[in-house]
Design an enzyme around this catalytic site. Structure first.
Site, short mmCIF file in Angstrom:
data_model
loop_
_atom_site.label_atom_id
_atom_site.label_comp_id
_atom_site.label_asym_id
_atom_site.label_seq_id
_atom_site.Cartn_x
_atom_site.Cartn_y
_atom_site.Cartn_z
N ASP A 222 20.65 -35.32 -30.28
CA ASP A 222 19.55 -35.15 -29.32
C ASP A 222 18.37 -36.07 -29.67
O ASP A 222 18.17 -36.43 -30.83
CB ASP A 222 19.11 -33.68 -29.40
N GLU A 246 21.62 -39.57 -27.82
CA GLU A 246 20.87 -39.54 -26.55
C GLU A 246 19.62 -40.41 -26.69
O GLU A 246 18.72 -40.08 -27.45
CB GLU A 246 20.44 -38.11 -26.23
#
Ligand SMILES: *[C@@H]1O[C@H](CO)[C@@H](O)[C@H](O)[C@H]1NC(C)=O
Ligand SMILES: *[C@@H]1O[C@H](CO)[C@@H](O)[C@H](O)[C@H]1NC(C)=O
Ligand SMILES: *[C@@H]1O[C@H](CO)[C@@H](O)[C@H](O)[C@H]1NC(C)=O
Ligand SMILES: *[C@@H]1O[C@H](CO)[C@@H](O)[C@H](O)[C@H]1NC(C)=O
Ligand SMILES: *[C@@H]1O[C@H](CO)[C@@H](O)[C@H](O)[C@H]1NC(C)=O
Ligand SMILES: *[C@@H]1O[C@H](CO)[C@@H](O)[C@H](O)[C@H]1NC(C)=O
Length: 523
Positions: A222, A246
């Site tokens: 993330d 990400e």
């Protein structure tokens, strides 16, 4: 007689105990799910209003009970939401049901089950030759209170373990993006001081044991752009598995640098023109090809190993932006011919329409996990077609996609032995693709795996195709169709001459089926 099946199984278990690398992942197809919203242990289907932002009851055991559903669509990996524990009860933005607000790295979120349950999920997947990808958050820890209660965190628990509070306001200032905090004053995401060597070591040790304890095959990371780049290579190598990050940004040039520090990124630069291109009939598919070509040149491994997706938990679902079923099918099909790894976000196959977070995290149990839905079949066919393409040409996973044609309204993608024709014309729109070079030899018989129509390339290898229903056309050579697959099953037999199916193609399929039968009965 040697028991080949037992031999194959034992070989498989030996292999599956080794860490999965980027290369091992390339041929895979990933189903992304939010654990809390996928399935309950007891199979029940309680109320779950996304706007309430509370736990709805999904568990690892629930996932285990529905692996047939996922595997039947042709997926051979799942990506689950973060597993470590978060604070209990409501915050300014609801409960931590999605997992992206970690508080204690060394305990699991018990709403989803025990450590044994998580390990059981990994084992159940491995028995099916499927992979487990776990989502992890490094950038921040989160407490319910504001200002945060540092002592509630584990293993870091002092203010000095974190960057001094400042909320990110200028996204063009990379120092600020890395060292200031995400979130807001109601719920700040407390930014870990990843400039501190001790803390870096703590995180490297943590990921190593997390992956090891639960037999994880890959990690999705993330908020990667919010941590300094040189933190990542050591983190990736400590994990020992495939890492995909990400980096939520629309510029290829910005995202490219991150492909040097992780195995891969989620292909956000392509996602923006993908959505814009198919959202209306005024989208620009040529821009999609431009961005892809730039990324192929800028990323460390081109687009190989990157994650190609249409939807995820952070973005509004595509049908909330466009209700045209033909454009939807074009957009859904695209990740399957992309150089990277296709990722389908749960619920997309059921036609879910949720808008921005939290509306896009609907409970899947409301769908009844129906397998006869049009989009379920569509995705199943796309997975099967990609597998057939890989089986027919081992270079499918290493030859970059090219664009024999790219205009605002039409796009042709060649990735031998697959040729995909896209349009954003919509259900009542017409389009034609006039390809001087189809990528195939002359007089090659191609089958559109979606409509099961057969066409033949002209003697010079050119091809003209038309549509009056706006649907994509995904071609494979008839000769590349596997003898047993989910592609056009039972449809070839009922073909009529208008769809261009001739007796000879039926004979090819018939003979192949016969050969397959012989193999099955052990001759
Ligand atoms: C960027 O952000 C950092 C941290 O907030 C700050 O110290 C620095 O002055 C900023 N740089 C510019 C050019 O604004
Ligand atoms: C993995 O298991 C070991 C041994 O039980 C434990 O010490 C370690 O904290 C665990 N790691 C994580 C991330 O839970
Ligand atoms: C990325 O987004 C920014 C802000 O919306 C915009 O100014 C820029 O032109 C976009 N870049 C590309 C390549 O689309
Ligand atoms: C569509 O995109 C291409 C490639 O980026 C660009 O050259 C063309 O001008 C765009 N068309 C329109 C109408 O904006
Ligand atoms: C499409 O339909 C869904 C469900 O009826 C609705 O929620 C959504 O707003 C619609 N989207 C558009 C762009 O009209
Ligand atoms: C496709 O459409 C074009 C233009 O409408 C037409 O000239 C051509 O004959 C059509 N081709 C096929 C294969 O139907």
């Amino acid at each position: 007689m040697v028991n080949l099946k037992a031999l194959a199984i034992s070989t498989f278990f030996f292999v599956s105990s080794l860490a999965a690398s980027s290369n091992d992942w390339r041929s895979r197809s990933i189903y992304q799910l939010v654990t809390d919203r996928f399935a309950l242990t007891d199979g029940s289907g309680p109320a779950c209003s996304t706007g309430d932002r509370v736990y709805c009851g999904g568990t690892y055991q629930g996932i285990i009970h529905h692996l047939d559903y996922i595997q039947n669509m042709g997926f051979d990996a799942i990506w689950i939401s973060p597993v470590v524990s978060s604070f209990e009860g409501p915050s300014a933005y609801g409960e931590a049901y999605h997992g992206y607000w970690p508080q204690d790295l060394y305990s699991l979120n018990t709403h989803f089950g025990t450590g044994q349950d998580l390990k059981a999920l990994a084992d159940a997947l491995h028995k099916r030759n499927m992979y487990l990808m776990v989502d992890v958050v490094v950038n921040h820890l989160v407490s319910k209170a504001s200002p945060p209660t540092f002592s509630s965190f584990n293993p870091l628990n002092e203010a000095s373990d974190f960057h001094t509070k400042c909320l990110i306001t200028d996204y063009n200032n990379q120092t600020e993006v890395e060292q200031c905090w995400l979130g807001d004053d109601n719920l700040p995401l407390v930014d870990v001081n990843t400039e501190n060597d001790e803390i870096v070591k703590t995180y490297y040790d943590w990921i190593k044991t997390l992956v090891g304890n639960y037999s994880v095959d890959g990690i999705r990371i993330d908020t990667v752009k919010h941590v300094r780049k040189d933190f990542w290579p050591g983190f990736a190598s400590s994990s020992g598995v495939y890492t995909i990050g990400e980096v939520l940004h629309n510029e290829t040039s910005y995202v490219a640098d991150y492909t040097n520090v992780l195995d891969a990124v989620l292909d956000y630069p392509t996602w923006f023109p993908l959505v814009a291109g198919f959202q209306t009939q005024f989208g620009n598919l040529s821009d999609l090809s431009r961005v892809i070509t730039a990324s192929q040149g800028a990323y460390k491994n081109g687009l190989f190993g990157t994650g190609s997706f249409l939807e995820n938990h952070d973005q509004p679902r595509f049908p909330s932006l466009s209700n045209d079923t033909a454009r939807l099918k074009n957009a859904i099909s695209f990740p399957f011919i992309h150089d990277g790894i296709p990722i389908v976000y749960y619920g997309q196959e059921q036609g879910y329409t949720g808008g921005p977070d939290p509306a896009n995290r609907e409970a899947l149990w409301f769908s009844g996990y129906a397998q006869d839905k049009d989009l379920v079949q569509h995705i199943k066919t796309m997975n099967a077609a990609r597998k057939a393409a890989i089986a027919a040409n081992s270079r499918f996973l290493s030859v970059p996609m090219t664009f024999p044609l790219a205009s605002e309204t039409t796009l042709a993608v060649s990735k031998p032995p697959m040729l995909a024709l896209f349009t954003n014309a919509g259900v009542s729109g017409t389009a034609s693709w006039n390809l001087a070079k189809s990528g195939f030899n002359g007089n090659t018989r191609l089958i559109d795996v979606l409509s099961c129509t057969v066409v033949t390339t002209n003697s010079d290898g050119s091809l003209v195709a038309n549509t009056t229903d706006g649907l994509p056309q995904i071609y494979l050579p008839v000769s590349a169709l596997p003898s047993s697959s989910n592609i056009c099953t039972g449809k070839l037999g009922t073909g009529n001459s208008a769809s261009g199916i001739t007796t000879s193609s039926l004979m090819v399929v018939g003979l192949a089926t016969f050969a397959w039968l012989l193999m099955e009965i052990g001759l």
